[in-house]
Design a protein around this motif. Structure first.
Motif, PDB file in Angstrom:
ATOM      1  N   ARG A  68       0.797  -1.214   0.000  1.00 49.48           N
ATOM      2  CA  ARG A  68       0.000   0.000   0.000  1.00 49.48           C
ATOM      3  C   ARG A  68       0.837   1.275   0.000  1.00 49.48           C
ATOM      4  O   ARG A  68       0.397   2.287  -0.491  1.00 49.48           O
ATOM      5  N   ASP A  69       2.023   1.239   0.581  1.00 51.32           N
ATOM      6  CA  ASP A  69       2.814   2.457   0.673  1.00 51.32           C
ATOM      7  C   ASP A  69       4.020   2.464  -0.266  1.00 51.32           C
ATOM      8  O   ASP A  69       4.972   3.199  -0.050  1.00 51.32           O
ATOM      9  N   ARG A  70       3.971   1.695  -1.316  1.00 51.48           N
ATOM     10  CA  ARG A  70       5.098   1.647  -2.244  1.00 51.48           C
ATOM     11  C   ARG A  70       5.267   2.958  -2.992  1.00 51.48           C
ATOM     12  O   ARG A  70       6.319   3.223  -3.538  1.00 51.48           O
ATOM     13  N   ASP A  71       4.235   3.775  -3.021  1.00 52.78           N
ATOM     14  CA  ASP A  71       4.334   5.049  -3.726  1.00 52.78           C
ATOM     15  C   ASP A  71       4.799   6.173  -2.799  1.00 52.78           C
ATOM     16  O   ASP A  71       4.750   7.343  -3.162  1.00 52.78           O
ATOM     17  N   ARG A  72       5.292   5.815  -1.626  1.00 53.02           N
ATOM     18  CA  ARG A  72       5.781   6.785  -0.651  1.00 53.02           C
ATOM     19  C   ARG A  72       7.200   6.423  -0.215  1.00 53.02           C
ATOM     20  O   ARG A  72       7.579   5.258  -0.241  1.00 53.02           O
ATOM     21  N   VAL A  73       7.962   7.435   0.205  1.00 54.29           N
ATOM     22  CA  VAL A  73       9.293   7.224   0.773  1.00 54.29           C
ATOM     23  C   VAL A  73       9.249   7.775   2.186  1.00 54.29           C
ATOM     24  O   VAL A  73       8.955   8.953   2.380  1.00 54.29           O
ATOM     25  N   SER A  74       9.524   6.937   3.171  1.00 56.70           N
ATOM     26  CA  SER A  74       9.467   7.360   4.560  1.00 56.70           C
ATOM     27  C   SER A  74      10.806   7.957   4.982  1.00 56.70           C
ATOM     28  O   SER A  74      11.832   7.287   4.956  1.00 56.70           O
ATOM     29  N   ALA A  75      10.790   9.209   5.394  1.00 57.35           N
ATOM     30  CA  ALA A  75      12.007   9.870   5.865  1.00 57.35           C
ATOM     31  C   ALA A  75      12.455   9.299   7.209  1.00 57.35           C
ATOM     32  O   ALA A  75      13.616   9.454   7.588  1.00 57.35           O
ATOM     33  N   ASP A  76      11.562   8.617   7.914  1.00 53.26           N
ATOM     34  CA  ASP A  76      11.890   8.043   9.212  1.00 53.26           C
ATOM     35  C   ASP A  76      12.603   6.698   9.094  1.00 53.26           C
ATOM     36  O   ASP A  76      13.179   6.219  10.073  1.00 53.26           O
ATOM     37  N   GLU A  77      12.564   6.097   7.933  1.00 51.79           N
ATOM     38  CA  GLU A  77      13.180   4.784   7.728  1.00 51.79           C
ATOM     39  C   GLU A  77      14.487   4.950   6.953  1.00 51.79           C
ATOM     40  O   GLU A  77      14.482   5.257   5.760  1.00 51.79           O
ATOM     41  N   ASP A  78      15.607   4.747   7.644  1.00 52.96           N
ATOM     42  CA  ASP A  78      16.919   4.952   7.027  1.00 52.96           C
ATOM     43  C   ASP A  78      17.108   4.101   5.778  1.00 52.96           C
ATOM     44  O   ASP A  78      17.660   4.558   4.784  1.00 52.96           O
ATOM     45  N   TYR A  79      16.639   2.835   5.827  1.00 50.76           N
ATOM     46  CA  TYR A  79      16.849   1.967   4.674  1.00 50.76           C
ATOM     47  C   TYR A  79      16.076   2.462   3.457  1.00 50.76           C
ATOM     48  O   TYR A  79      16.545   2.315   2.325  1.00 50.76           O
ATOM     49  N   GLU A  80      14.912   3.072   3.653  1.00 48.91           N
ATOM     50  CA  GLU A  80      14.157   3.612   2.517  1.00 48.91           C
ATOM     51  C   GLU A  80      14.859   4.831   1.934  1.00 48.91           C
ATOM     52  O   GLU A  80      14.966   4.979   0.716  1.00 48.91           O
ATOM     53  N   VAL A  81      15.354   5.704   2.807  1.00 48.81           N
ATOM     54  CA  VAL A  81      16.064   6.906   2.358  1.00 48.81           C
ATOM     55  C   VAL A  81      17.336   6.515   1.622  1.00 48.81           C
ATOM     56  O   VAL A  81      17.636   7.039   0.541  1.00 48.81           O
ATOM     57  N   GLU A  82      18.095   5.583   2.179  1.00 52.77           N
ATOM     58  CA  GLU A  82      19.355   5.163   1.555  1.00 52.77           C
ATOM     59  C   GLU A  82      19.116   4.476   0.215  1.00 52.77           C
ATOM     60  O   GLU A  82      19.854   4.704  -0.743  1.00 52.77           O
ATOM     61  N   TYR A  83      18.088   3.646   0.128  1.00 53.40           N
ATOM     62  CA  TYR A  83      17.776   2.984  -1.133  1.00 53.40           C
ATOM     63  C   TYR A  83      17.390   4.008  -2.194  1.00 53.40           C
ATOM     64  O   TYR A  83      17.884   3.974  -3.323  1.00 53.40           O
ATOM     65  N   PHE A  84      16.513   4.933  -1.838  1.00 55.80           N
ATOM     66  CA  PHE A  84      16.088   5.955  -2.786  1.00 55.80           C
ATOM     67  C   PHE A  84      17.274   6.808  -3.208  1.00 55.80           C
ATOM     68  O   PHE A  84      17.420   7.134  -4.389  1.00 55.80           O
ATOM     69  N   ALA A  85      18.145   7.159  -2.267  1.00 51.22           N
ATOM     70  CA  ALA A  85      19.319   7.977  -2.576  1.00 51.22           C
ATOM     71  C   ALA A  85      20.235   7.262  -3.565  1.00 51.22           C
ATOM     72  O   ALA A  85      20.691   7.861  -4.547  1.00 51.22           O
ATOM     73  N   SER A  86      20.492   5.986  -3.340  1.00 50.80           N
ATOM     74  CA  SER A  86      21.379   5.251  -4.253  1.00 50.80           C
ATOM     75  C   SER A  86      20.734   5.077  -5.626  1.00 50.80           C
ATOM     76  O   SER A  86      21.406   5.177  -6.648  1.00 50.80           O
ATOM     77  N   LYS A  87      19.436   4.849  -5.650  1.00 54.25           N
ATOM     78  CA  LYS A  87      18.726   4.691  -6.914  1.00 54.25           C
ATOM     79  C   LYS A  87      18.689   6.003  -7.699  1.00 54.25           C
ATOM     80  O   LYS A  87      18.839   6.023  -8.917  1.00 54.25           O
ATOM     81  N   ALA A  88      18.520   7.126  -6.980  1.00 56.63           N
ATOM     82  CA  ALA A  88      18.376   8.426  -7.624  1.00 56.63           C
ATOM     83  C   ALA A  88      19.718   9.114  -7.883  1.00 56.63           C
ATOM     84  O   ALA A  88      19.765  10.113  -8.596  1.00 56.63           O
ATOM     85  N   GLY A  89      20.787   8.613  -7.274  1.00 55.50           N
ATOM     86  CA  GLY A  89      22.095   9.215  -7.482  1.00 55.50           C
ATOM     87  C   GLY A  89      22.306  10.498  -6.690  1.00 55.50           C
ATOM     88  O   GLY A  89      23.038  11.390  -7.128  1.00 55.50           O
ATOM     89  N   ILE A  90      21.664  10.595  -5.537  1.00 53.65           N
ATOM     90  CA  ILE A  90      21.836  11.765  -4.672  1.00 53.65           C
ATOM     91  C   ILE A  90      22.156  11.259  -3.258  1.00 53.65           C
ATOM     92  O   ILE A  90      22.126  10.061  -2.998  1.00 53.65           O
ATOM     93  N   THR A  91      22.455  12.172  -2.350  1.00 53.14           N
ATOM     94  CA  THR A  91      22.805  11.775  -0.988  1.00 53.14           C
ATOM     95  C   THR A  91      21.551  11.576  -0.141  1.00 53.14           C
ATOM     96  O   THR A  91      20.493  12.153  -0.442  1.00 53.14           O
ATOM     97  N   PRO A  92      21.664  10.783   0.932  1.00 50.23           N
ATOM     98  CA  PRO A  92      20.519  10.628   1.838  1.00 50.23           C
ATOM     99  C   PRO A  92      20.047  11.969   2.414  1.00 50.23           C
ATOM    100  O   PRO A  92      18.849  12.175   2.593  1.00 50.23           O
TER     101      PRO A  92
END
Length: 63
Positions: A11-35
């Motif tokens: 249900r929440d795959r269309d959201r990125v949780s700033a409270d979850e380090d693993y979600e932030v780090e994954y998005f950062a690596s995928k997007a090519g930017i820093t956490p």
């Protein structure tokens, strides 16, 4: 409260949780930017994944 990864409910795959380090780090690596940049984008634009992907691409283009 941390996400329970054993409960696979998408249900929440269309959201990125700033409270979850693993979600932030994954998005950062995928997007090519820093956490830190991911957290700044979430604070500024919300946590909608599509919007964040567009903003991250624009951010990379400015760098």
């Amino acid at each position: 409260m941390a996400d329970d990864r054993s409960k696979r409910d998408f249900r929440d795959r269309d959201r990125v949780s700033a409270d979850e380090d693993y979600e932030v780090e994954y998005f950062a690596s995928k997007a090519g930017i820093t956490p830190q940049q991911v957290r700044e984008l979430i604070a500024k634009h919300g946590n909608n994944r599509d919007k964040l992907e567009r903003e991250a691409q624009a951010l990379r283009g400015r760098a």
